[in-house]
Scaffold this motif. Structure first.
Motif, PDB file in Angstrom:
ATOM      1  N   LEU A 261       0.830  -1.204   0.000  1.00 38.37           N
ATOM      2  CA  LEU A 261       0.000   0.000   0.000  1.00 38.37           C
ATOM      3  C   LEU A 261       0.864   1.254   0.000  1.00 38.37           C
ATOM      4  CD1 LEU A 261      -3.061  -0.278   2.409  1.00 38.37           C
ATOM      5  CD2 LEU A 261      -3.001   0.543   0.066  1.00 38.37           C
ATOM      6  N   ARG A 262       1.880   1.234   0.844  1.00 33.89           N
ATOM      7  CA  ARG A 262       2.765   2.404   0.936  1.00 33.89           C
ATOM      8  C   ARG A 262       3.445   2.659  -0.410  1.00 33.89           C
ATOM      9  NH1 ARG A 262       5.732   4.144   5.679  1.00 33.89           N
ATOM     10  NH2 ARG A 262       5.349   2.082   6.533  1.00 33.89           N
ATOM     11  N   ALA A 263       3.916   1.568  -1.023  1.00 30.10           N
ATOM     12  CA  ALA A 263       4.603   1.722  -2.305  1.00 30.10           C
ATOM     13  C   ALA A 263       3.654   2.324  -3.344  1.00 30.10           C
ATOM     14  CB  ALA A 263       5.126   0.365  -2.787  1.00 30.10           C
ATOM     15  N   ALA A 264       2.420   1.835  -3.357  1.00 26.42           N
ATOM     16  CA  ALA A 264       1.445   2.350  -4.317  1.00 26.42           C
ATOM     17  C   ALA A 264       1.160   3.821  -4.038  1.00 26.42           C
ATOM     18  CB  ALA A 264       0.160   1.528  -4.250  1.00 26.42           C
ATOM     19  N   ALA A 265       0.995   4.148  -2.755  1.00 24.97           N
ATOM     20  CA  ALA A 265       0.698   5.534  -2.391  1.00 24.97           C
ATOM     21  C   ALA A 265       1.859   6.433  -2.807  1.00 24.97           C
ATOM     22  CB  ALA A 265       0.451   5.646  -0.887  1.00 24.97           C
TER      23      ALA A 265
ATOM     24  N   GLY B 157       1.897   7.255  -6.354  1.00 23.49           N
ATOM     25  CA  GLY B 157       0.706   7.962  -6.823  1.00 23.49           C
ATOM     26  C   GLY B 157      -0.298   7.048  -7.506  1.00 23.49           C
ATOM     27  N   GLU B 158      -0.219   5.775  -7.179  1.00 17.01           N
ATOM     28  CA  GLU B 158      -1.141   4.828  -7.821  1.00 17.01           C
ATOM     29  C   GLU B 158      -2.447   4.700  -7.044  1.00 17.01           C
ATOM     30  OE1 GLU B 158       1.856   1.701  -9.993  1.00 17.01           O
ATOM     31  OE2 GLU B 158       1.221   1.239  -7.957  1.00 17.01           O
ATOM     32  N   ALA B 159      -3.451   4.175  -7.715  1.00 19.20           N
ATOM     33  CA  ALA B 159      -4.711   3.856  -7.040  1.00 19.20           C
ATOM     34  C   ALA B 159      -4.821   2.347  -6.877  1.00 19.20           C
ATOM     35  CB  ALA B 159      -5.888   4.380  -7.847  1.00 19.20           C
ATOM     36  N   VAL B 160      -5.374   1.948  -5.718  1.00 13.84           N
ATOM     37  CA  VAL B 160      -5.384   0.533  -5.358  1.00 13.84           C
ATOM     38  C   VAL B 160      -6.794   0.088  -4.990  1.00 13.84           C
ATOM     39  CG1 VAL B 160      -4.655  -1.065  -3.539  1.00 13.84           C
ATOM     40  CG2 VAL B 160      -3.016   0.556  -4.497  1.00 13.84           C
ATOM     41  N   LEU B 161      -7.116  -1.120  -5.385  1.00 14.26           N
ATOM     42  CA  LEU B 161      -8.359  -1.718  -4.935  1.00 14.26           C
ATOM     43  C   LEU B 161      -8.003  -2.936  -4.090  1.00 14.26           C
ATOM     44  CD1 LEU B 161     -11.460  -1.426  -5.356  1.00 14.26           C
ATOM     45  CD2 LEU B 161     -11.246  -3.221  -7.083  1.00 14.26           C
TER      46      LEU B 161
ATOM     47  N   LEU C 250     -10.883   3.521   3.427  1.00 14.13           N
ATOM     48  CA  LEU C 250     -10.106   4.164   4.492  1.00 14.13           C
ATOM     49  C   LEU C 250      -8.858   3.349   4.840  1.00 14.13           C
ATOM     50  CD1 LEU C 250     -12.949   5.228   6.982  1.00 14.13           C
ATOM     51  CD2 LEU C 250     -11.783   6.652   5.293  1.00 14.13           C
ATOM     52  N   GLY C 251      -8.898   2.065   4.527  1.00 10.68           N
ATOM     53  CA  GLY C 251      -7.791   1.184   4.859  1.00 10.68           C
ATOM     54  C   GLY C 251      -8.183  -0.236   4.504  1.00 10.68           C
TER      55      GLY C 251
ATOM     56  N   PRO D 260      -5.134  10.855   1.980  1.00 13.02           N
ATOM     57  CA  PRO D 260      -5.034  12.182   1.361  1.00 13.02           C
ATOM     58  C   PRO D 260      -4.734  12.140  -0.138  1.00 13.02           C
ATOM     59  CG  PRO D 260      -3.220  11.792   2.913  1.00 13.02           C
ATOM     60  CD  PRO D 260      -4.171  10.656   3.065  1.00 13.02           C
ATOM     61  N   HIS D 261      -4.086  11.072  -0.612  1.00 16.98           N
ATOM     62  CA  HIS D 261      -3.741  11.036  -2.040  1.00 16.98           C
ATOM     63  C   HIS D 261      -4.734  10.222  -2.860  1.00 16.98           C
ATOM     64  CE1 HIS D 261      -0.174  12.977  -0.652  1.00 16.98           C
ATOM     65  NE2 HIS D 261       0.134  11.947   0.111  1.00 16.98           N
ATOM     66  N   GLY D 262      -5.825   9.804  -2.240  1.00 16.64           N
ATOM     67  CA  GLY D 262      -6.822   9.043  -2.988  1.00 16.64           C
ATOM     68  C   GLY D 262      -6.277   7.731  -3.511  1.00 16.64           C
ATOM     69  N   THR D 263      -5.537   7.037  -2.657  1.00 15.72           N
ATOM     70  CA  THR D 263      -4.940   5.767  -3.075  1.00 15.72           C
ATOM     71  C   THR D 263      -5.966   4.631  -3.087  1.00 15.72           C
ATOM     72  OG1 THR D 263      -2.895   6.493  -2.016  1.00 15.72           O
ATOM     73  CG2 THR D 263      -3.072   4.138  -2.531  1.00 15.72           C
ATOM     74  N   LEU D 264      -6.867   4.653  -2.101  1.00 13.84           N
ATOM     75  CA  LEU D 264      -7.758   3.508  -1.905  1.00 13.84           C
ATOM     76  C   LEU D 264      -9.094   3.684  -2.611  1.00 13.84           C
ATOM     77  CD1 LEU D 264      -6.890   3.104   1.847  1.00 13.84           C
ATOM     78  CD2 LEU D 264      -6.607   1.299   0.146  1.00 13.84           C
TER      79      LEU D 264
END
Ligand code: FAD
Ligand code: FAD
Lengths: 409, 466
Positions: free
Chosen positions: A25-29, A32-36, A171-172, A396-400
C-alpha cells in the motif's frame, strides 16, 4: 457509477502477511497509484468501480487463524480467510459466527466487513459491526493500526472498527479481525410456505407477535423457489422462517408459527431440519445477489420492519403491471430488496423509479450492458461533508478505491 | 462578566445560563474527580439552544464539555480547562416509542432506569443496565458506551444505538443512522466521551421482555473457584443473561445494607441470571447448577419470586454504594481480560493488593471478564493514596499482559488517558487522532480526555472521591 464495460486489467499483488500488505500500500501511495483491495471478489461489481485502479491487492494469503481459544468464545483471523473456512474452524468446537453473507466459500472476512454486509439474522445476533471486537487495518500510508482487542467488553479509545466496517476499503485494508462468537444452537429448522398474495397483510400482522420468534423471516416474491415450487408451476410468493435454539424452543416456535400461518390461510409448510435447514437458508441469502438472467439490477433499501411488506408491495407495482419486479421483504430487519431485468434504458429508468418508491436504495448486484452507468449508492446522506473529510484525512492522495464510494468518495 | 458569559446570557437568557460560582460548583466534578469551575454552564431545552451555546463558545475560544448525571468514573465530564459545560438535565424526555419496531427516540438527559420504567408495561425493555442506571443518563451512557450486568447476553450501549442527533463544533445539528449509506458515524460517536460531538437525541433499540427470568445464587469458597465456574460455564457454550461475582468483603457490605439474602459466610458469591422460554430457563438452570457444583459450589439456589430477584439485583447494583458506607474512601478500577484468564487475574489482583497493604473488594461482570477491583484507602494518608495509584497501575499492566485491556466499560476520560499508550502504539493512536482531527480539529470538545498528553505514561491519576 456501476458500469457494464470491461476495465483494463490492473496488476494484482498477493501479499503474504500484514507487513507485506502494508508495504504494498505504501509503495502504491508513494508512486501515486490507485489501489483496490480485494477479498473473494464477490462484490467487486457492486460498489462503483474506482475512478482509477493501477493495482489490486488481494488478501487471499492472509487466511490464518491468529488466535482461537474456544473457551473464550472469541476468534482472531486474517482478513482473507473465507467465511466457509472460518465457519468450519468454529464448527469443530460447536461455535458459529452469524455473518450471513452470500457465497461463503468465496467471500472473505475482510470483504464482508468492508462491504458492511448485514444479513437477515441480525435482529437475533447483531450485525457484523456488533460481533467485531478488534481489528488491524493497513492505512493508505502503509501504517498498521489496531483497535479494540480480544476481550468482549472494551471502551479503550475510539471504536475504530465501526468506522472501517462498511467503508468498502476506502479508508484502509482490513488485515485482521477479532470476533466474539456464539455457541451453535442445538436445534435448527427452516420453514418454507407458499401463500396467496392476498394474505400478505394478515400474515405480517400475526407473525410479529410470536412469543418464540424465528431468527430470520422473509417474504420472497419472484425469486427462484428455494425448494421445488417453480417446477410445479407454483409462482406464488414464499414465506420462509429460520428457527434456532434449544430443541424445545425451536419445536414450540415452529408449532406457533405454523398455526399463525394456518390462521392466515396458508395451508402447507415444508420444514427442513439441521444441515438441510442451514443449506437452504444459505441459498436464500445467496439468491439476493445471485444473477437470475441477463441484464439486471438488484437494490437494497433499509426501513422499518412494520413497513417492509408494504414497501415491497409498492416496489413490486412501481413499474407497472407489465414490468415484473422481484422483491424480498425482511419482516424482522425491515430490509427490502428489489430486482429488475431489462435493457439499458429500462434498467436506468427502473432504478430511478424504485428509488422514488423506496427512498435511498443501494445497488447490491448488477449485470449491466456495456456503456450503462448507474450510481450504486443513490443520494448521499447529509453528513457527506464529514465523510469526505474522513476520507481526505485517512487517504489524502486518494490511493484507496478513489471514487467508488458514496458521494464519489 | 466576560464577553463569553454575556453573549451566552444575551442569546439564551438567565433561565438557561449559569455563571455564578455557587451554581457552577455542581459542574466541577464527577464520580471520579473534581476540577476547576467552568466559566459558564448552560441547561438547554432543545438542540437549537445546544447549538447556539456551542457556536458562542467556539467563537469565544472556550472549550465545551457535555455532561449527563456526572456519575462517570474516569473524570470524563470534568471541565479540566474551564469553558462551557452543557448539562442535559432538562432534555430528559422520551420523545417517541415505537413498540412494534422495537425502538424509541429519547433525549440524552433521560435517566436510564426511567426509560425502562416508562416502557415496561409495553412488554419491551432497554437492555444496557449500568449499575448506576437509577441516576446516569442515556446521553452519558452513549458517551461512555456504558455496559452493565446484562451485557453478557445483550451487548453494550453501542449495540443498542440505532442513530443519533448531534451538534458539531460549529454548532451545526446532524442526524446519523445505521441505515445511512457511507461511514458509520453513529458507531464512531458512541463511546467517544464527548470529544467528537454533543449528542442531542438517541434512537435506541428495544428488546422483548422474555417469557421467563430466573436469578440464581451460588456460594463458593473463594473468588478463584467462582471464576473457574464462570469460565467453565462460558466454555460449555452457555450464555446466560448475566454472570456476576462478589467476593466476601463485598457480599458482607452488601448484606449489611440490603439484607437481600446472599450467603454471608461464603468466600465468593456467583449471581447468575437466565432468560428465555420457561423450558429453556429450567434446563439452563439445571446445567449451570451442575457446572457450579463440579467447580466447588457450596450451595445453589434460585430466587423464589420477583421480589427476591429484584432484591438480589438491587443489592448487586448497590455494591459500590455499600462499600462507600463502610470504607473511608475507595477507588474502583475497571479492566477486562479474556474470560479464561479470570481465575489467574483474580489471584494476581489479590497479590497486588496484599503487596500494597490495601484491602481489596471484588465485584465484577465475570461472564465478560470485566473486573472491578475496589481498593479501599484513606485519602488523608499520603502513603495509602500512593499505594492505590501504584496498585491501580499494576492491575492494568497485569490485565494487558493477559491479553486484556484497561477499560471494559467506564471509559478512559481524564483518569486513564496516559495509560492508553500501554495498549496502543503511536500508529494506532494516530488513526484515532485522524478521527478527532476531522470532527474537532481545535480539540475544543472535552479537551484533556482519552488521549495521552505525551511524555508522562502509564500512571493512574490520584483518586479523590469516595
Ligand atoms: C454479487 C454480489 C453483490 C453484492 N453486493 C453487495 C453490496 O452492494 N453491498 C454489500 O454490503 N454487500 C454486498 N454483497 C455481499 C458482500 O459481497 C459480501 O458481504 C462479502 O462477503 C464480500 O466478500 P468478498 O471477500 O467477496 O469481498 P470483495 O468483493 O472482494 O470486496 C468487497 C468490498 O470490500 C473491499 N475489500 C475487500 N477486502 C477488503 C479488506 N481486507 N479490507 C478492506 N476492504 C476490503 C473491496 O474493495 C470491495 O469494496 C454482495 C455479494 C455478491 C455475491
Ligand atoms: C455507583 C456507580 C456504578 C456504576 N456502574 C457502572 C456500570 O455498571 N457500567 C458502566 O458502564 N458504568 C458504570 N458507572 C459509571 C457511569 O455511571 C457511566 O459511565 C455512565 O454512562 C455515565 O453517565 P452520566 O449520565 O453520569 O454521564 P457523565 O458522567 O455526566 O458523562 C460521561 C461522559 O459522557 C459524556 N457525555 C455526557 N453526555 C453527553 C452528551 N449528551 N453528548 C456527548 N457526550 C456526553 C461526558 O462528557 C463524559 O465524557 C457507575 C458509576 C457509579 C457512580
Amino acid at each position: 457509477m456501476i458500469a457494464g464495460s470491461p476495465k483494463s486489467a490492473p496488476r494484482v499483488v498477493e501479499p503474504a502477511d500484514a507487513g507485506e500488505l502494508a508495504a504494498a500500500l505504501r509503495a502504491a501511495a508513494d508512486a501515486g497509484e490507485a489501489v483496490l483491495v480485494r477479498g473473494g471478489g464477490t462484490l467487486l461489481a457492486a460498489a462503483n468501480p474506482p475512478r482509477r485502479c493501477d493495482a489490486v491487492i488481494a488478501t487471499t494469503r492472509l487466511c490464518a487463524v491468529h488466535s482461537y481459544d474456544p473457551r473464550d468464545l472469541t476468534i482472531g483471523a486474517g482478513a482473507g480467510m473465507t467465511l466457509a473456512a472460518l465457519a468450519e474452524t468454529l464448527a469443530q468446537h460447536g461455535q458459529f459466527l452469524p455473518l450471513d453473507a452470500p457465497f461463503p466459500a468465496r467471500a472473505t472476512i475482510g470483504g464482508t466487513l468492508a462491504a458492511g454486509w448485514t444479513g437477515p439474522r441480525r435482529s437475533a445476533y447483531g450485525r457484523a459491526r456488533d460481533l467485531l471486537i478488534g481489528s488491524t487495518v493497513a492505512l493508505a500510508d502503509g501504517t498498521l493500526a489496531a483497535s479494540g482487542g480480544m476481550v468482549v467488553k472494551n471502551v479503550t479509545g475510539y471504536d475504530m472498527g465501526k468506522l472501517y466496517v462498511g467503508s468498502h476499503g476506502t479508508l484502509g485494508a482490513f488485515v485482521r479481525a477479532n470476533f466474539k462468537v456464539l455457541p451453535m444452537p442445538p436445534a435448527r429448522r427452516f420453514a418454507v410456505s407458499r401463500f396467496d398474495p392476498g394474505s400478505r397483510e394478515r400474515l405480517d400482522a400475526g407473525l410479529h407477535a410470536l412469543m418464540v420468534p424465528p431468527v430470520a423471516l422473509l417474504i420472497r416474491d419472484g425469486f427462484a423457489a428455494l425448494l421445488d415450487g417453480d417446477a410445479r408451476g407454483d409462482h406464488r410468493p414464499e414465506i420462509v422462517a429460520l428457527f434456532e435454539g434449544s430443541e424445545s424452543s425451536v419445536e414450540r416456535g415452529v408449532r406457533d408459527y405454523r398455526s399463525t400461518l394456518g390462521a392466515a390461510g396458508v395451508a402447507e409448510t415444508r420444514i427442513l431440519d439441521g444441515a438441510d435447514a442451514a443449506a437452504v437458508f444459505q441459498r436464500a441469502i445467496d439468491s439476493v445477489v445471485a444473477p437470475a438472467d441477463g441484464q439486471e439490477v438488484t437494490l437494497l433499501a433499509r426501513g422499518l420492519p412494520s413497513e417492509a411488506v408494504h414497501r415491497a408491495e409498492a416496489a413490486r407495482t412501481a413499474l407497472g403491471a407489465n414490468v415484473p419486479v422481484r422483491t424480498l421483504a425482511d419482516l424482522l430487519t425491515g430490509d427490502v430488496v428489489a430486482g429488475i431485468a431489462g435493457d439499458a434504458g429500462a434498467l436506468a429508468r427502473g432504478v430511478a423509479r424504485l428509488r422514488d418508491v423506496l427512498g435511498r436504495a443501494q445497488i447490491v448486484a448488477s449485470h449491466l450492458p456495456a456503456g450503462v452507468e448507474i450510481d450504486a449508492w443513490g443520494t448521499a446522506p447529509s453528513t457527506i461533508g464529514t465523510m469526505r473529510a474522513l476520507k481526505a484525512r485517512f487517504d489524502p492522495h486518494g490511493t484507496l478505491a478513489p471514487g467508488g464510494f458514496v458521494g464519489g468518495i | 462578566m466576560s464577553a463569553f458569559t454575556s453573549r451566552l446570557l444575551e442569546a439564551l437568557g438567565p433561565d438557561v445560563v449559569r455563571t455564578e460560582p455557587e451554581d457552577l460548583a455542581v459542574f466541577a466534578f464527577d464520580a471520579y474527580s473534581e476540577d476547576r469551575l467552568p466559566a459558564a454552564a448552560v441547561i438547554p431545552r432543545n438542540a437549537r439552544e445546544v447549538a447556539r451555546a456551542i457556536a458562542i463558545a467556539r467563537e469565544c475560544g472556550e472549550p465545551v464539555v457535555p455532561r449527563g448525571a456526572g456519575t462517570g468514573l474516569c473524570g470524563g465530564a470534568v471541565p479540566s480547562r474551564g469553558g462551557l459545560v452543557i448539562s442535559f438535565a432538562r432534555m430528559n424526555r422520551l420523545l417517541e416509542l415505537d413498540v412494534r419496531n422495537r425502538r424509541a427516540r429519547v433525549q440524552p438527559g433521560l435517566i436510564n432506569l426511567e426509560l425502562s420504567h416508562a416502557i415496561a408495561s409495553q412488554g419491551v425493555f432497554y437492555a444496557p443496565d449500568p449499575s448506576s442506571q437509577k441516576i446516569s443518563t442515556i446521553g452519558g451512557n452513549v458517551g461512555t458506551n456504558a455496559g452493565g450486568a446484562h451485557c453478557l447476553r445483550y451487548g453494550t450501549t453501542t449495540n443498542h444505538v440505532l442513530g443519533l442527533e448531534y451538534v458539531d463544533t460549529h454548532g451545526a445539528v446532524h442526524r446519523v443512522s445505521l441505515d445511512d449509506p457511507g461511514y458509520d458515524l453513529t458507531g464512531v460517536l458512541v463511546g467517544s466521551e464527548g470529544t467528537l460531538g454533543v449528542i442531542t437525541e438517541v434512537d435506541v433499540r428495544l428488546m422483548t421482555v422474555p417469557e421467563a427470568v430466573r436469578v440464581c445464587v451460588a456460594a463458593f469458597a473463594d473468588v478463584e473457584s467462582a471464576s473457574e465456574a464462570v469460565s467453565a460455564i462460558i466454555g460449555a457454550g452457555i450464555v446466560p443473561t448475566a454472570l456476576e461475582i462478589m467476593d466476601a468483603l463485598i457480599t458482607r457490605a452488601v448484606e449489611a445494607h440490603y439484607h437481600a439474602g446472599y450467603p454471608e459466610n461464603a468466600g465468593a458469591v456467583l449471581l447468575a441470571e437466565l432468560a428465555g422460554t420457561h423450558d429453556d430457563v429450567a434446563a439452563g438452570e439445571a446445567l449451570l447448577a451442575r457446572i457450579a457444583k463440579d467447580h466447588g459450589a457450596l450451595s445453589w439456589r434460585a430466587a423464589r419470586d420477583q421480589a427476591e430477584c429484584d432484591a438480589l439485583w438491587a443489592a448487586r447494583k448497590g455494591a459500590a454504594g455499600a462499600i462507600g458506607r463502610i470504607a473511608p474512601n475507595y477507588y474502583i478500577q475497571d479492566a477486562c481480560v479474556p474470560r479464561t484468564r479470570l481465575p489467574e487475574v483474580m489471584h494476581e489482583i489479590d497479590a497486588i493488593a496484599r503487596d500494597h497493604q490495601l484491602p481489596v473488594g471484588n465485584v465484577f461482570h465475570a461472564g465478560d471478564g470485566n473486573l472491578h477491583p475496589l481498593l479501599i484507602f484513606d485519602r488523608r494518608e499520603r502513603r495509602q493514596v500512593d499505594a492505590v495509584v501504584a496498585a491501580g497501575t499494576e492491575i492494568l499492566r497485569t490485565c494487558i499482559a493477559m491479553g486484556g485491556t484497561i477499560s471494559g466499560e467506564h471509559g478512559i476520560g481524564y483518569e486513564k488517558k496516559e495509560s492508553l499508550s500501554l495498549v496502543f502504539s503511536p500508529d494506532d493512536l494516530a488513526a484515532m487522532g485522524n478521527v478527532r482531527a476531522v470532527f474537532d480539529p481545535a480539540r475544543a470538545f472535552n479537551p484533556d480526555k482519552i488521549f495521552p498528553a505525551g511524555a508522562r505514561c502509564g500512571e493512574v491519576g490520584p483518586p479523590v472521591h469516595a
